[in-house]
Design an enzyme around this catalytic site. Structure first.
Site, PDB file in Angstrom:
ATOM      1  N   ASN A   1       0.823  -1.210   0.000  1.00  0.00           N
ATOM      2  CA  ASN A   1       0.000   0.000   0.000  1.00  0.00           C
ATOM      3  C   ASN A   1       0.855   1.257   0.000  1.00  0.00           C
ATOM      4  OD1 ASN A   1      -2.171   1.905   0.497  1.00  0.00           O
ATOM      5  ND2 ASN A   1      -1.488   1.906   2.609  1.00  0.00           N
ATOM      6  N   GLU A   2       1.294   1.672   1.172  1.00  0.00           N
ATOM      7  CA  GLU A   2       1.988   2.949   1.308  1.00  0.00           C
ATOM      8  C   GLU A   2       3.376   2.716   1.900  1.00  0.00           C
ATOM      9  OE1 GLU A   2      -0.416   6.967   2.076  1.00  0.00           O
ATOM     10  OE2 GLU A   2       0.212   6.010   3.941  1.00  0.00           O
TER      11      GLU A   2
END
Length: 655
Positions: A372-373
């Site tokens: 994701n991040e």
């Protein structure tokens, strides 16, 4: 001195008039970048009660007694302690997915005995709606019956079922339905046990009949309709940080979210205690809304599915836990098996499961996110391993890859440079910034490498106060600034191929993060000004970017004006999008350079409010909303008045 000031003022006024007098030139016969169908999409994450208590239409909280406190959300109702008892039993060795159930003992046939469920900040009940109750149960001794009631905040009965008699010593599902006699925002459910004896109960559930497409175990229809009305090109799921988990034990595992709902393992939601200002200790994930339902939703609303999978890294803001690269096989296998679940033939293991769940045809998955991040060398190391494994078996799957949590800085620069050198498919950029940042960065992608990785603007929102502040509002200035930024995304559609605002949903009584695109309570929902900006871009997407300039320059902030233009080959239309971010009215002549004949009338859609701080609400959902009018097209020109703080979409037929 006074005369000099007068002359200077006159000169400035003259110059301002000259600036405003510069026409907009649209070269409608010069198609540039092709706009992908995925250009404008939506990002779903189970934050702010977006799934349980929101999009997932289940009304009963903790229906399977799997919360840390097994009776959280439930209250025991009894005439006297001697009437009966409730015992929470754990069968972990035989059912690890749903180990807990309750054993109900009634000692006497007299006196009330039962449970009350409070729902998700109450239950939204509508007059004349049919409600479907189900429960899994088995009888141990004696004879136990049950019936259920919906009650309002005063205890008044809104609707009541017939009695169900529990029979047999094997688990089976019992069903009943009844109608509600009144509307109530915060109702509760009573489950009354009668007779005398011992019986076991699990998966106590209540759904409205009218879910999206009338599906059992379905989705809340008004919320899905708001998504469908956006005509999104894709839906990213199951979210961002929720994919990672606070630690790897609590990460999102898609295989535990498919199959029969009673066999899906409940886990705590990672937003449960994330923010001290909005702790939500009763926030869990039932996974009634799981990966099958996400794929089904994407298909329903005409969006491409974009699942995001854990890459062996927990949230780096929390534990920063990672799996050793020698132990990544289960994570990679999850990715490969997901592609088989989505696209595989029904003869394959996971394709067979998809068919058994009701969808023999493939879901046509083309995109997947790896992590994701995440950031740092540890992400790059895992990215390489995942990419090699996925591409070797499914070379046509495009992979979305993280550039970290910020749009600039050391983390971003490292990943941006490294992933470009590795020829990554798509880079996921995130920006939660002030409104001014969005206006100032409308030209962000003008000089990006046209031959490098494509860009996914995967999470963005203008924040009125500061990131993570509970005081952020979905005000008109933020939405207008996003519109200004989005003209730059559209102008650079050869580089930016996907975009999505985040987060998507928020319950007015159960949010953790703001701002959010769509707000709702237990009965009603509304789109924010940001929602209407997103909708206007998505519903006026077009097929090709065409140049729109003033004084031979793109409009990306000069005199607070921003613009982009596209043509729609299917509709034979020219579509202009213009933002006036100033407090003054602007008059503009638009000159259209095209050999095609233009319609004498243009459709004009305006999103405007004189108050930059204006918001929508449950009480005033249309306070900032699109208004439609017409404008005259004379030859190849039209004059348009751009109101203060306005976003205008102009559609002109070309024959």
């Amino acid at each position: 001195m006074k005369m000099i000031k007068i002359i200077l003022s006159a000169v400035l006024s003259f110059c301002a008039c000259m600036v405003q007098a510069q026409p907009l030139i649209v070269k409608a016969d010069k198609p540039a970048a092709t706009i992908r169908p995925t250009m404008w999409g939506i990002f779903f994450e189970d934050i702010n009660l977006a799934a349980d208590g929101g999009l997932y239409a289940e009304l009963v909280k903790n229906r399977s007694f799997e919360f840390f406190n097994p009776l959280m959300g439930w209250a025991i109702q009894q005439a006297t302690p001697a009437t009966g008892s409730i015992l929470v039993t754990n069968r972990l060795e035989t059912d690890s997915a749903n180990p807990r159930y309750i054993r109900v003992t009634r000692n006497t046939t007299t006196g009330k005995f039962g449970l009350t469920n409070e729902g998700f900040r109450g239950m939204g009940i509508k007059q004349n709606e049919q409600y479907n109750f189900t429960v899994w149960a088995k009888n141990e001794t004696g004879s136990i019956t049950l019936h259920v009631q919906l009650i309002d905040s005063t205890g008044k009965v809104l609707g009541e079922s017939q009695s169900i008699t529990i029979s047999g010593n094997d688990w089976k599902q019992y069903k009943t339905s009844f109608a509600a006699g009144a509307t109530e925002l915060k109702a509760k459910l009573n489950v009354w046990f009668e007779g005398q004896g011992v019986a076991d109960f699990d998966m106590i559930s209540l759904f409205p009949q009218h879910t999206w497409k009338e599906r059992p175990n379905g989705l809340r229809a008004d919320l899905v309709q708001l998504l469908a009305d956006m005509k999104p090109g894709f839906i990213r799921f199951p979210g961002g940080c929720i994919v990672e988990g606070r630690d790897l034990a609590n990460r999102y595992q898609w295989k535990k979210t498919v199959g029969p709902v009673e066999e899906r393992k409940v886990i705590v939601n990672r937003w449960n205690t994330e923010f001290a200002h909005r702790q939500t200790p009763d926030y869990f994930q039932s996974f009634g809304l799981g990966f099958y339902e996400y794929f089904q939703l994407a298909e329903d609303i005409g969006a491409s599915p974009l699942p995001i999978l854990n890459c062996g890294m927990a949230c780096q803001f929390n534990s920063a836990e990672v799996v050793d690269t020698t132990q990544l096989h289960p994570y990679i296998q999850d990715a490969l098996d997901l592609i088989e679940f989505a696209n595989g033939d029904v003869s394959t293991k996971w394709g067979h499961l998809r068919a058994a769940m009701g969808h023999p045809a493939p879901f046509n998955l083309k995109l997947m996110g790896v992590g994701n991040e995440q950031w740092g060398p540890q992400y790059v190391e895992r990215y390489k391993i995942f990419t090699k494994a996925i591409k070797s078996k499914y070379p046509d799957i495009e992979l979305v890859n993280s550039t970290g949590p910020d749009p600039d800085g050391e983390k971003f620069d490292f990943l941006n440079d490294t992933l470009r050198a590795l020829h990554a498919d798509i880079l996921d950029e995130h920006y939660y910034r002030p409104a001014s940042w969005f206006q100032n960065n409308a030209g962000r992608y003008d000089n990006y490498d046209r031959n490098g990785p494509k860009i996914f603007a995967g999470e963005y929102a203008a924040h009125s106060v500061s990131t993570v502040s509970p005081l952020n509002k979905n005000n008109w200035l933020c939405a207008l600034s996003e519109a200004a930024f989005m003209t730059g995304l559209e102008r650079n559609a050869d580089v930016v191929i996907m975009t999505s605002y985040a987060p998507l949903f928020a319950h007015v009584d159960g949010w953790q993060w703001t701002p959010d695109l769509i707000w709702f309570n237990n009965l009603y929902s509304y789109g924010t000004p940001d929602y209407y900006v997103q909708q206007l871009f998505a519903c006026n997407k077009g097929t090709n970017v065409v140049p729109v300039t003033s004084n031979n320059e793109a409009l990306k902030g000069k005199d607070s004006l921003y613009a982009s233009a596209v043509t729609d080959a299917a509709a034979n239309e020219l579509i202009l999008k213009i933002v006036n971010a100033s407090a003054g009215t602007v008059s503009k002549q638009i000159s259209i350079d095209s050999k095609k004949k233009l319609s004498a009338k243009a459709m004009v859609i305006t999103l405007q409010n004189n108050d930059p701080d204006a918001v929508n609400s449950i009480e005033s959902p249309q306070n900032v909303s699109p208004q439609t009018s017409e404008a005259d097209v004379k030859g190849r020109r039209l004059n348009i008045i751009l109101s203060p703080y306005s976003f205008t979409v102009i559609r002109i037929k070309m024959q």
